[in-house]
Write an enzyme that holds these catalytic residues in place. Sequence first.
Site: not given
Ligand code: KDG
Ligand code: MG
Length: 403
Positions: A147, A159, A211, A213, A237, A263, A284, A340, A403
């Site tokens: 990634r 991020y 990602d 995010h 992602e 996630e 995920r 991951e 975020w």
């Molecule tokens: O607690 C939040 C994190 O695990 C996250 O920000 C990490 O997005 C993430 C990832 O894909 O690992």
């Molecule tokens: Mg993520």
Amino acid sequence: MKIVDARVIVSSPGRNYVTLVIEAEDGVIGLGDATLNGRELAVASYLRDHVCPLLVGRDARRIEDTWQYLYRGAYWRRGPVTMTAIAAVDVALWDIKGKIAGLPVYELLGGAARDGVMVYCHASGSTLDDLSADFQGRMDQGYLAIRAQAAIPGLMKTYGIAPTDGQIYEPASGNVPQQDTWETSTYLDFAPQVMAHLRREFGYVVHLLHDVHHRLTPIEAARLGGALEPYRMFWIEDPTPAEDQSAFRLIRQHTTTPIAVGEVFNSIWDCQQLITERLIDYIRTSVSHTGGITHLRRVFALADLYGVRSGSHGAGDLSPIAMAAALHVDLSIPNFGIQEYMGHRDPAGELFSSSYAFRDGYMHPGNQPGLGVSFDEEAAAKFPYEPKYLPVNRRRDGSMHDW
Ligand code: KDG
Ligand code: MG
């Protein structure tokens, strides 16, 4: 076999972990991860005050019944706190069942459906050259999937960029979350340049992931997916905040770049539309935030019907107990996609030891009975809880952004 004790340990060996220890008769110990990054004490209280007292005296072998008892019995169902608490109990009971049977958990789940579990790691950099150096290092370690995140020029923080040691990128920030700045237009112009750079430097020999995010609107995500098509991403992602599942229809209509989501999901209901309408390619959801092994398998079974593969979250805020549980599930399901693996930084190794191993791009949970993880409660006492929060995001005009 009755449960005789259930206790919750919150420790902070670098970052906070909430660990559930269930003790059954004959001294059999089961471990569950109840860590919810930034909201650790809420789950600890849920377990200590509302769940542990109900566990003592129950039959440790009755995993499904205990799951249903905690889920249906709460009236206020679902949500990250509840489902993380139930997950910890569930995983601990699978650990106990494996230990009673003398078998690794994956054998109880149907046995190995593959020899190893392909994992992806993280590479990041403050510049494209730094990213290349990190990427090369990861390839040298044998990873087959990486990634990639790079700092966005002009923004103070981005991020996914590790500070120095290549492992932890979410800053621990005391009592108040750190504030980041976000500018979508800069990101949308820059992200394709990052992937073009990596493909130019390293070709197409490893899988490339990215990602987003939760930062984009559906049409912005559609544009990004289209722009990244030449670089043949394994996935992008969380392109948009996924509460709005139907938004993914729009993204889908515009791009063949595969999409991974989930996630922050906590139950099968959070991903039902995404899966049944084939709006994503990878789900995920993680073992520790989605009700444990019992519920995660249900999610993956639904996904299998629709050609969606697994791609579980495995960031460093999920403890080694969650990582082990994930690997047992990954090894046994038919529709595994990728896992991951961010790893854990010392001093976490003083508390947790695990039998899982990485080799040539793949991981295996090991063959110890149960999960194959042990937890040292005395060592944990040396690292008490510290308040730590994930950052928050504001746009340049000062308004809040995801975020
Ligand atoms: O607690 C939040 C994190 O695990 C996250 O920000 C990490 O997005 C993430 C990832 O894909 O690992
Ligand atoms: Mg993520």
